[in-house]
Motif scaffolding. Structure first.
Motif, short mmCIF file in Angstrom:
data_model
loop_
_atom_site.label_atom_id
_atom_site.label_comp_id
_atom_site.label_asym_id
_atom_site.label_seq_id
_atom_site.Cartn_x
_atom_site.Cartn_y
_atom_site.Cartn_z
N ALA A 1 43.59 57.09 43.69
CA ALA A 1 44.54 56.45 44.62
C ALA A 1 43.95 55.22 45.28
CB ALA A 1 44.98 57.45 45.69
N ILE A 2 42.62 55.17 45.41
CA ILE A 2 41.95 54.05 46.09
C ILE A 2 40.84 53.51 45.22
CG2 ILE A 2 40.63 53.33 48.13
CD1 ILE A 2 43.33 54.32 48.95
N TYR A 3 40.77 52.18 45.12
CA TYR A 3 39.64 51.49 44.51
C TYR A 3 39.06 50.59 45.58
CZ TYR A 3 36.90 48.06 42.01
OH TYR A 3 35.86 47.25 41.62
N LEU A 4 37.74 50.57 45.68
CA LEU A 4 37.07 49.73 46.66
C LEU A 4 35.80 49.18 46.04
CD1 LEU A 4 36.91 50.29 50.37
CD2 LEU A 4 34.75 49.89 49.23
N SER A 5 35.58 47.89 46.23
CA SER A 5 34.33 47.29 45.76
C SER A 5 33.82 46.36 46.85
CB SER A 5 34.54 46.51 44.46
OG SER A 5 35.36 45.38 44.68
N ALA A 6 32.51 46.13 46.84
CA ALA A 6 31.88 45.17 47.75
C ALA A 6 30.97 44.29 46.90
CB ALA A 6 31.08 45.90 48.83
N ASP A 7 31.24 43.00 46.91
CA ASP A 7 30.47 42.05 46.12
C ASP A 7 29.75 41.06 47.04
OD1 ASP A 7 31.24 42.78 43.34
OD2 ASP A 7 33.24 42.41 44.15
N VAL A 8 28.52 40.76 46.67
CA VAL A 8 27.70 39.83 47.46
C VAL A 8 28.08 38.39 47.11
CG1 VAL A 8 25.34 39.04 47.91
CG2 VAL A 8 25.80 41.47 47.54
N ALA A 9 28.17 37.57 48.13
CA ALA A 9 28.45 36.15 47.94
C ALA A 9 27.56 35.34 48.89
CB ALA A 9 29.91 35.85 48.24
N SER A 10 27.17 34.18 48.42
CA SER A 10 26.46 33.23 49.29
C SER A 10 27.46 32.14 49.64
CB SER A 10 25.25 32.64 48.57
OG SER A 10 25.69 31.81 47.50
N SER A 11 27.07 31.24 50.51
CA SER A 11 27.98 30.14 50.85
C SER A 11 28.32 29.34 49.60
CB SER A 11 27.37 29.26 51.93
OG SER A 11 26.12 28.76 51.51
N LYS A 12 27.40 29.27 48.65
CA LYS A 12 27.64 28.51 47.42
C LYS A 12 28.52 29.26 46.42
CE LYS A 12 23.32 25.98 47.76
NZ LYS A 12 21.98 25.80 47.20
N SER A 13 28.46 30.61 46.43
CA SER A 13 29.20 31.38 45.43
C SER A 13 30.48 32.02 45.96
CB SER A 13 28.30 32.47 44.84
OG SER A 13 28.01 33.45 45.82
N MET A 14 30.80 31.83 47.24
CA MET A 14 31.95 32.50 47.86
C MET A 14 33.25 32.26 47.08
SD MET A 14 33.25 34.53 50.09
CE MET A 14 32.11 34.74 51.44
N ASP A 15 33.53 31.02 46.72
CA ASP A 15 34.78 30.73 46.00
C ASP A 15 34.84 31.50 44.69
OD1 ASP A 15 35.68 29.07 48.01
OD2 ASP A 15 35.08 27.22 46.99
N LYS A 16 33.73 31.55 43.96
CA LYS A 16 33.70 32.26 42.68
C LYS A 16 33.89 33.77 42.88
CE LYS A 16 31.06 33.17 38.46
NZ LYS A 16 31.91 34.27 38.16
N VAL A 17 33.26 34.34 43.88
CA VAL A 17 33.37 35.78 44.13
C VAL A 17 34.82 36.13 44.49
CG1 VAL A 17 32.62 37.69 45.60
CG2 VAL A 17 30.95 36.06 44.72
N VAL A 18 35.46 35.32 45.32
CA VAL A 18 36.86 35.55 45.68
C VAL A 18 37.74 35.41 44.44
CG1 VAL A 18 38.82 34.73 47.04
CG2 VAL A 18 36.56 34.96 48.11
N THR A 19 37.51 34.37 43.65
CA THR A 19 38.27 34.18 42.41
C THR A 19 38.08 35.36 41.47
OG1 THR A 19 38.13 31.77 42.59
CG2 THR A 19 38.59 32.67 40.40
N ASP A 20 36.86 35.86 41.34
CA ASP A 20 36.60 37.02 40.50
C ASP A 20 37.37 38.25 41.00
OD1 ASP A 20 34.92 35.50 38.91
OD2 ASP A 20 33.06 36.38 39.70
N ALA A 21 37.44 38.43 42.32
CA ALA A 21 38.18 39.57 42.89
C ALA A 21 39.67 39.45 42.57
CB ALA A 21 37.96 39.65 44.40
N VAL A 22 40.22 38.26 42.74
CA VAL A 22 41.64 38.03 42.44
C VAL A 22 41.90 38.22 40.95
CG1 VAL A 22 43.48 36.28 42.45
CG2 VAL A 22 41.99 36.55 44.45
N ASP A 23 40.99 37.71 40.12
CA ASP A 23 41.12 37.90 38.66
C ASP A 23 41.07 39.38 38.28
OD1 ASP A 23 41.33 35.16 38.37
OD2 ASP A 23 39.28 34.90 37.59
N PHE A 24 40.19 40.15 38.94
CA PHE A 24 40.10 41.58 38.68
C PHE A 24 41.44 42.26 38.98
CE2 PHE A 24 39.59 45.83 40.47
CZ PHE A 24 39.01 46.49 39.41
N LEU A 25 42.03 41.90 40.11
CA LEU A 25 43.33 42.48 40.46
C LEU A 25 44.38 42.12 39.42
CD1 LEU A 25 43.21 41.83 44.31
CD2 LEU A 25 42.99 44.06 43.17
N ALA A 26 44.41 40.86 39.02
CA ALA A 26 45.38 40.41 38.01
C ALA A 26 45.16 41.13 36.68
CB ALA A 26 45.30 38.90 37.83
#
Length: 164
Positions: free
Chosen positions: A57-82
């Motif tokens: 019923a629930i999926y949860l993940s925590a991914d590490v991001a730096s100031s340089k990689s934040m956009d990519k980590v967010v994009t990866d999360a959105v891509d995972f959902l899609a």
């Protein structure tokens, strides 16, 4: 999900079920730790950790991001959902202002959405663990089923701690 996040912020020291794994991640140079019940089958991923409730019923993940990689980590999360055929209704977007969790700043974005099985709650939580490091927590929960995992989710969120 909003209730779950609000309760998590109020119950920061909430204990988890008797059997839980505390993962420090990434394992090579940890920046944070999180405690996830063993029944969620917690595991380290390429960029963080993930777990799914025993009833899925629930999926949860925590991914590490730096100031340089934040956009990519967010994009990866959105891509995972899609990739998992999750759609969100942009008109339902809710943002929770910055709050303090274990000495870290956290902001949440939440949406109502759908997956192949029906209505879901979707959330992205941004947790600043240090000056340059942050976590992007991805949450996906089945509406009608997620409430029974409220205490577990509260405890998981409350367990996030920075590694000094």
């Amino acid at each position: 999900m909003k209730k779950i996040i609000a309760l998590a912020l109020l119950v920061l020291a909430s204990p988890l079920a008797a059997h839980a794994a505390t993962l420090k991640f990434p394992s090579e140079k940890p920046v944070a730790s999180i405690t996830i019940p063993d029944s969620w089958k917690p595991e380290e991923t390429e960029s963080g950790v993930q777990g799914t409730s025993a009833d899925s019923a629930i999926y949860l993940s925590a991914d590490v991001a730096s100031s340089k990689s934040m956009d990519k980590v967010v994009t990866d999360a959105v891509d995972f959902l899609a990739k998992n055929k999750i759609t969100v209704d942009p008109s339902t977007r809710k943002e929770t202002p910055v709050t303090d969790v274990n000495g870290m700043q956290m902001t949440t974005l939440e949406w109502d959405g759908n997956d192949e099985d029906g209505p879901v709650s979707v959330g992205l939580l941004f947790v600043q663990t240090s000056g340059d490091n942050a976590l992007v927590v991805t949450y996906w929960g089945t509406k009608g089923e997620e409430d029974k995992h409220g205490a577990e989710v509260q405890a998981i969120i409350a367990s996030i701690k920075p590694i000094e």
